[in-house]
Scaffold this motif. Structure first.
Motif, PDB file in Angstrom:
ATOM      1  N   GLN A  85     -50.969 -15.679  43.086  1.00 20.80           N
ATOM      2  CA  GLN A  85     -50.401 -15.821  41.744  1.00 20.80           C
ATOM      3  C   GLN A  85     -50.168 -17.296  41.412  1.00 20.80           C
ATOM      4  N   ALA A  86     -49.634 -18.046  42.382  1.00 22.48           N
ATOM      5  CA  ALA A  86     -49.408 -19.475  42.152  1.00 22.48           C
ATOM      6  C   ALA A  86     -50.737 -20.222  42.025  1.00 22.48           C
ATOM      7  N   TRP A  87     -51.688 -19.893  42.905  1.00 25.26           N
ATOM      8  CA  TRP A  87     -52.968 -20.597  42.907  1.00 25.26           C
ATOM      9  C   TRP A  87     -53.773 -20.316  41.644  1.00 25.26           C
ATOM     10  N   SER A  88     -53.685 -19.115  41.121  1.00 25.77           N
ATOM     11  CA  SER A  88     -54.476 -18.778  39.941  1.00 25.77           C
ATOM     12  C   SER A  88     -54.061 -19.592  38.724  1.00 25.77           C
ATOM     13  N   TYR A  89     -52.786 -19.996  38.680  1.00 26.10           N
ATOM     14  CA  TYR A  89     -52.335 -20.855  37.583  1.00 26.10           C
ATOM     15  C   TYR A  89     -52.672 -22.323  37.852  1.00 26.10           C
ATOM     16  N   ALA A  90     -52.525 -22.741  39.115  1.00 29.73           N
ATOM     17  CA  ALA A  90     -52.759 -24.150  39.440  1.00 29.73           C
ATOM     18  C   ALA A  90     -54.236 -24.495  39.530  1.00 29.73           C
ATOM     19  N   MET A  91     -55.078 -23.502  39.769  1.00 30.22           N
ATOM     20  CA  MET A  91     -56.502 -23.740  39.940  1.00 30.22           C
ATOM     21  C   MET A  91     -57.116 -24.269  38.635  1.00 30.22           C
ATOM     22  N   ILE A  92     -57.770 -25.400  38.744  1.00 27.57           N
ATOM     23  CA  ILE A  92     -58.442 -25.974  37.580  1.00 27.57           C
ATOM     24  C   ILE A  92     -59.922 -25.618  37.643  1.00 27.57           C
ATOM     25  N   ARG A  93     -60.391 -24.898  36.622  1.00 23.66           N
ATOM     26  CA  ARG A  93     -61.816 -24.647  36.473  1.00 23.66           C
ATOM     27  C   ARG A  93     -62.192 -25.026  35.056  1.00 23.66           C
TER      28      ARG A  93
END
Length: 439
Positions: A85-93
């Motif tokens: 959940q945290a990574w899906s927001y922080a992930m930049i694509r």
């Protein structure tokens, strides 16, 4: 014939107004080419910087995940790249529409259309991401570029070049003497118009070459071919106005009537054409109201939000790995922001599928009507051809939006089950980068 040809050329080149106008056209073409080239390079640099940021953040996430696995650090969940959940927001694509080699020859609405933005697996704001209603006349509302300069000023160049012939048609002494020496008046007109037309074409091609060169495009076969097609579009547009001027000179002897008819056609076909196309298309095939689409989307979101408990229970029955967590959260009345929002958006998508298809069909009919109407204007036809070579056309933009949508759906297929389970990852999940495929 050769002496007469050369004489007409010398007479035109010695005309101060034409010389000044030709110089202004070439200078403006150079300035607009420089402006377009700067925009294209700025967009390319922004895309490159975004890719570098993406790679840097990915490397930091991998290093941080290794520290977590080795026990060096124990960060809170919202700072852990192993918490989906945290990574899906922080992930930049980033998704980007890269400028083409000849992007500088046409700015169009490139300075207001999104060409680079970040995307993640979470529900998008469909109102802010709603594509605008584009038509072939959209260039009229964009930046002032090389295409605008040449397409707008070429008719003026034509009428100034032919002004001497139009004036002499009123029965000047030089005209009467030339008719006596010539076999016929049509032959005389041909002898006088051809060299002037050749000079106009030469000025237009020169201005086009200067403008294209000022954009500083990369050298290569594709660039050469595209530049040739751009020059052909400019030349064909000039030939149309040369033919119009020649026809008016033959049919209308009074100079005032000839000038008035040419300026009227120029104003209607070149200046008013985008407005006429837009207005006629809206009257005959009105597109869906943006406000109505927005209201419908929001209304369905409200309805779906009222069913969030039922939606959560229904999903829990289909995903055994998420079932216990979701049912426990419902029993204890805990707020599940991410899973709830995903389910609500999926429900809205299901409810709005038919309406969106209808809206897309109506919008396509509007675009098709505007496209057909624009074919009545040589200026819009030439502009459309130049924009296609510059990568600013509608087809490329539509392909970009379709590929972005497919990429977003792919992200959801990967991340939605993980998000619904609030999974903890063994390794950081990296989706494939977005790469635009030219249509």
């Amino acid at each position: 014939m050769g002496n007469h040809f050369g004489l007409e050329m010398r007479l035109l080149l010695r005309t101060r107004l034409f010389a000044v106008l030709a110089g202004v056209v070439v200078v403006l073409a150079a300035l607009s080419g420089m402006q377009g080239g700067q925009l294209a390079r700025a967009q390319a640099d922004a895309i490159e910087a975004a890719r570098a940021l993406e790679a840097r953040q990915d490397a930091e996430a991998v290093a941080r995940a290794e520290q977590i696995r080795s026990g060096e650090i124990d960060p809170p969940w919202w700072l852990s790249p192993l918490n989906v959940q945290a990574w899906s927001y922080a992930m930049i694509r980033h998704v980007a529409l890269p400028p083409t080699d000849l992007a500088g020859v046409a700015i169009a609405d490139a300075d207001i259309q999104p060409f680079l933005f970040r995307i993640n697996p979470h529900p998008p704001d469909r109102w802010s991401n709603q594509a605008s209603e584009r038509t072939p006349s959209v260039a009229a509302y964009g930046g002032f570029d090389l295409a605008d300069i040449l397409l707008l000023l070429t008719p003026l160049l034509v009428i100034v070049a032919f002004a001497g012939v139009i004036r002499d048609r009123n029965g000047s002494a030089r005209q009467r003497l030339a008719i006596v020496q010539a076999a016929s008046e049509p032959a005389l007109l041909l002898r006088r118009l051809l060299p002037r037309a050749a000079i106009v074409l030469a000025v237009v091609v020169l201005a086009g070459l200067v403008g294209i060169g000022a954009t500083r495009p990369p050298l290569g076969t594709d660039t050469f071919t595209g530049a040739l097609m751009v020059l052909v579009a400019f030349g064909a547009h000039a030939l149309f106005w040369i033919a119009v001027a020649a026809a008016l000179i033959v049919w209308l002897r009074p100079a005032v009537a000839t000038f008035a008819a040419f300026v009227s056609l120029w104003f209607v076909l070149g200046v008013l054409a985008p407005v006429i196309v837009e207005g006629t298309a809206r009257l005959t095939s009105p597109p869906p109201s943006q406000l109505a689409v927005f209201a419908s989307e929001r209304a369905e979101i409200v309805r779906a939000r009222m069913l969030e408990d039922d939606l959560t229970r229904a999903y829990a029955e289909t995903d055994s790995l998420a079932r216990d967590m979701l049912l426990e959260a419902l029993a204890t009345d805990r707020l599940l922001i991410t899973p709830t929002n995903l389910l609500i958006q999926q429900e809205v998508d299901r409810r709005r599928t038919a309406d969106r298809a209808t809206e897309h069909r109506v919008r396509s009919q509007f675009a098709a009507r505007a496209h057909a109407l624009s074919s009545l204007s040589p200026t819009l036809l030439a502009r459309r051809a130049v924009y296609a070579q510059a990568g600013r056309g509608e087809a490329r933009r539509d392909a970009f939006e379709a590929q972005v949508s497919a990429y977003y759906n792919g992200l959801q297929e990967t991340f939605v089950p993980l998000l619904m389970r609030r999974a903890t990852l063994d390794a950081v999940v990296f989706p494939e980068p977005f790469v635009f495929v030219e249509p």
